[in-house]
Structures are given as C-alpha cells and as structure tokens.
Design an enzyme around this catalytic site. Sequence first.
Site, PDB file in Angstrom:
ATOM      1  N   GLY A   1      44.978  48.111  47.362  1.00  0.00           N
ATOM      2  CA  GLY A   1      45.224  46.625  47.980  1.00  0.00           C
ATOM      3  C   GLY A   1      46.739  46.497  47.424  1.00  0.00           C
TER       4      GLY A   1
ATOM      5  N   GLU B   1      49.163  45.605  40.549  1.00  0.00           N
ATOM      6  CA  GLU B   1      47.848  45.572  40.994  1.00  0.00           C
ATOM      7  C   GLU B   1      47.833  44.327  42.044  1.00  0.00           C
ATOM      8  OE1 GLU B   1      45.268  46.309  42.405  1.00  0.00           O
ATOM      9  OE2 GLU B   1      43.591  46.274  40.810  1.00  0.00           O
ATOM     10  N   ASP B   2      47.100  44.330  43.048  1.00  0.00           N
ATOM     11  CA  ASP B   2      47.191  43.058  43.970  1.00  0.00           C
ATOM     12  C   ASP B   2      46.587  42.038  43.248  1.00  0.00           C
ATOM     13  OD1 ASP B   2      44.440  44.005  43.617  1.00  0.00           O
ATOM     14  OD2 ASP B   2      44.018  44.419  45.937  1.00  0.00           O
TER      15      ASP B   2
ATOM     16  N   ASP C   1      41.158  39.436  38.963  1.00  0.00           N
ATOM     17  CA  ASP C   1      40.017  38.511  39.189  1.00  0.00           C
ATOM     18  C   ASP C   1      39.243  38.472  37.690  1.00  0.00           C
ATOM     19  OD1 ASP C   1      38.144  36.860  40.717  1.00  0.00           O
ATOM     20  OD2 ASP C   1      37.213  38.659  41.338  1.00  0.00           O
TER      21      ASP C   1
ATOM     22  N   LYS D   1      43.685  35.203  39.436  1.00  0.00           N
ATOM     23  CA  LYS D   1      42.440  33.956  39.638  1.00  0.00           C
ATOM     24  C   LYS D   1      41.896  33.888  38.065  1.00  0.00           C
ATOM     25  CE  LYS D   1      40.249  35.652  43.309  1.00  0.00           C
ATOM     26  NZ  LYS D   1      39.077  36.097  44.242  1.00  0.00           N
TER      27      LYS D   1
ATOM     28  N   PHE E   1      38.296  33.699  47.718  1.00  0.00           N
ATOM     29  CA  PHE E   1      38.202  35.020  48.335  1.00  0.00           C
ATOM     30  C   PHE E   1      39.467  35.288  49.306  1.00  0.00           C
ATOM     31  CE2 PHE E   1      37.641  39.355  49.631  1.00  0.00           C
ATOM     32  CZ  PHE E   1      37.245  40.018  48.498  1.00  0.00           C
ATOM     33  N   VAL E   2      40.570  35.890  48.937  1.00  0.00           N
ATOM     34  CA  VAL E   2      41.430  36.003  49.722  1.00  0.00           C
ATOM     35  C   VAL E   2      41.802  37.472  50.422  1.00  0.00           C
ATOM     36  CG1 VAL E   2      42.851  34.040  48.726  1.00  0.00           C
ATOM     37  CG2 VAL E   2      43.357  36.369  47.704  1.00  0.00           C
TER      38      VAL E   2
ATOM     39  N   ASP F   1      41.916  43.248  51.291  1.00  0.00           N
ATOM     40  CA  ASP F   1      40.870  43.492  52.140  1.00  0.00           C
ATOM     41  C   ASP F   1      39.404  42.595  51.990  1.00  0.00           C
ATOM     42  OD1 ASP F   1      40.277  45.513  49.874  1.00  0.00           O
ATOM     43  OD2 ASP F   1      38.661  46.173  51.477  1.00  0.00           O
TER      44      ASP F   1
ATOM     45  N   ARG G   1      44.003  43.871  55.831  1.00  0.00           N
ATOM     46  CA  ARG G   1      45.054  44.343  54.800  1.00  0.00           C
ATOM     47  C   ARG G   1      46.366  44.165  55.262  1.00  0.00           C
ATOM     48  NH1 ARG G   1      42.652  47.174  50.586  1.00  0.00           N
ATOM     49  NH2 ARG G   1      41.338  48.674  50.962  1.00  0.00           N
TER      50      ARG G   1
HETATM   51  P1  IMP Z   1      38.392  42.452  38.766  1.00  0.00           P
HETATM   52  O1  IMP Z   1      37.811  43.753  38.269  1.00  0.00           O
HETATM   53  O2  IMP Z   1      37.427  41.556  39.046  1.00  0.00           O
HETATM   54  O3  IMP Z   1      39.608  41.867  38.185  1.00  0.00           O
HETATM   55  O4  IMP Z   1      38.986  42.730  40.391  1.00  0.00           O
HETATM   56  C1  IMP Z   1      40.032  43.048  40.750  1.00  0.00           C
HETATM   57  C2  IMP Z   1      39.718  43.997  42.191  1.00  0.00           C
HETATM   58  O5  IMP Z   1      38.738  43.119  42.957  1.00  0.00           O
HETATM   59  C3  IMP Z   1      41.059  43.891  43.042  1.00  0.00           C
HETATM   60  O6  IMP Z   1      41.792  44.986  42.741  1.00  0.00           O
HETATM   61  C4  IMP Z   1      40.666  43.777  44.470  1.00  0.00           C
HETATM   62  O7  IMP Z   1      40.558  44.851  44.948  1.00  0.00           O
HETATM   63  C5  IMP Z   1      39.086  42.987  44.293  1.00  0.00           C
HETATM   64  N1  IMP Z   1      39.525  41.486  44.339  1.00  0.00           N
HETATM   65  C6  IMP Z   1      39.138  40.522  43.579  1.00  0.00           C
HETATM   66  N2  IMP Z   1      39.285  39.273  44.366  1.00  0.00           N
HETATM   67  C7  IMP Z   1      39.743  39.605  45.597  1.00  0.00           C
HETATM   68  C8  IMP Z   1      40.052  38.651  46.545  1.00  0.00           C
HETATM   69  O8  IMP Z   1      40.032  37.462  46.585  1.00  0.00           O
HETATM   70  N3  IMP Z   1      40.164  39.512  47.604  1.00  0.00           N
HETATM   71  C9  IMP Z   1      40.264  40.736  47.974  1.00  0.00           C
HETATM   72  N4  IMP Z   1      39.910  41.623  46.888  1.00  0.00           N
HETATM   73  C10 IMP Z   1      39.722  40.946  45.787  1.00  0.00           C
HETATM   74 MG    MG Z   2      42.299  46.347  44.438  1.00  0.00          MG
END
Ligand code: IMP
Ligand code: MG
Length: 180
Positions: free
Chosen positions: A42, A97-98, A101, A129, A150-151, A157, A163
């Site tokens: 991402g 990182e993208d 979350d 987020k 969710f973006v 993606d 992407r």
């Molecule tokens: P976390 O471990 O919950 O912080 O998730 C991080 C990963 O989840 C990111 O690197 C993304 O790959 C994916 N992710 C979380 N939210 C989104 C979203 O809104 N769109 C796309 N990918 C997301």
């Molecule tokens: Mg990712």
Amino acid sequence: MSQSPPVLLSAQQISARVTELAEGISRDYAGRQLALVCVLRGAAIFLADLVRALQVPATVDFLAVSSYGRSTVSSGFVRITKDLEDSIQGKDVLVVEDILDSGRTLQFILETLKLRGPRSLRVCVLLDKPSRRAVELKAHYVGFTIPDLFVVGYGLDWAGRYRNLPYVGILPCEQEGCEQ
Ligand code: IMP
Ligand code: MG
C-alpha cells in the site's frame, strides 16, 4: 463494472501535503542519511512521491506483512512475508506506511525493527484513522487524519483493486465485503 470511488483527497491535495511532509522530514534529519522502510504494497506510491521530494540522502528498502486479505476488518494477525534486504543497525530509520488504522500492523513492525538496533526509528503515514485505534501508537509524521471510512487509491487497495487511482477515494458500499 462499479462506478469510481468518490473523492476524499484529490491528487492535488495529496501532492501538496507530500511536499510539506518531505520538507518537515528533511529539516528534522538535516545532515543525516535516512533509511526509508516502505511497507508493501500500500505505501509504494506514497514512498515514490515522498522520496523524490526529500532534500536529505535516503536509501529505500521494502518490507511486506500479512494484511487484511479480502476483508475490510483487521484480523489483528500480522507476520512478515518479505523481509528487508539491508541491515538497519545504527541507522536513522523512517517507516513509510499507507494508513494507521487499528495500529496493530505498525506496532508489530516497530517492535520487530527495534530489536535490530536502529539509531532512531520513526513512522510516516499518509493517512491516520485515530478513531479505530486498538493499540496506543502515534505516527511522527501524518499526511491526513481521516474519519472511519474504508478508503482506496494512491496505493491503497480493496481486495487488490483501486491501487492505481491517483486520488484517495471512499470505497463504494455496494461492494461485496464492504462492512461500513
Ligand atoms: P492496522 O493494523 O489496523 O493499523 O491496519 C493497517 C493496514 O490495514 C494498512 O497497512 C492497510 O493495508 C490496511 N487498511 C486499513 N484501513 C484501510 C483502508 O481504509 N483502506 C485500505 N486499507 C486499509
Ligand atoms: Mg498496507
């Protein structure tokens, strides 16, 4: 096929913000060399724009971790699927990182990289987020703070799709598996 995801952040907004982020990072690391660690897949597009806007020398390496698969909800399960090529020992590491979350992915990455003895370890995310955070974690550099949507696009993606959108859009909810 489905319609284009509605725009949350335009290509122009992203470009302007990436320039600002790069300026801040370049100021903070003036006189040093950065070791950028891009989290695949991402963050690849963000990394490509960010690294070209930096005014400090930077190396680039890539890390891949398991992520959501086809679901939009975090499993909380993270593992490295592709490790770095280079040692980060003694280096000023900036993880790119993208999106931040729940924070579980980055928490795992930071804990893993810390054990390898970097001189410093910081995080730069395009999107944050904060309302979804499950662990206590803050990124040093944040492009945009966004609501709980969710973006997709600009590298992000849904089930491998979107992407290549030049902007960040909101996943249309009629998609199979969309749980908003
Ligand atoms: P976390 O471990 O919950 O912080 O998730 C991080 C990963 O989840 C990111 O690197 C993304 O790959 C994916 N992710 C979380 N939210 C989104 C979203 O809104 N769109 C796309 N990918 C997301
Ligand atoms: Mg990712």
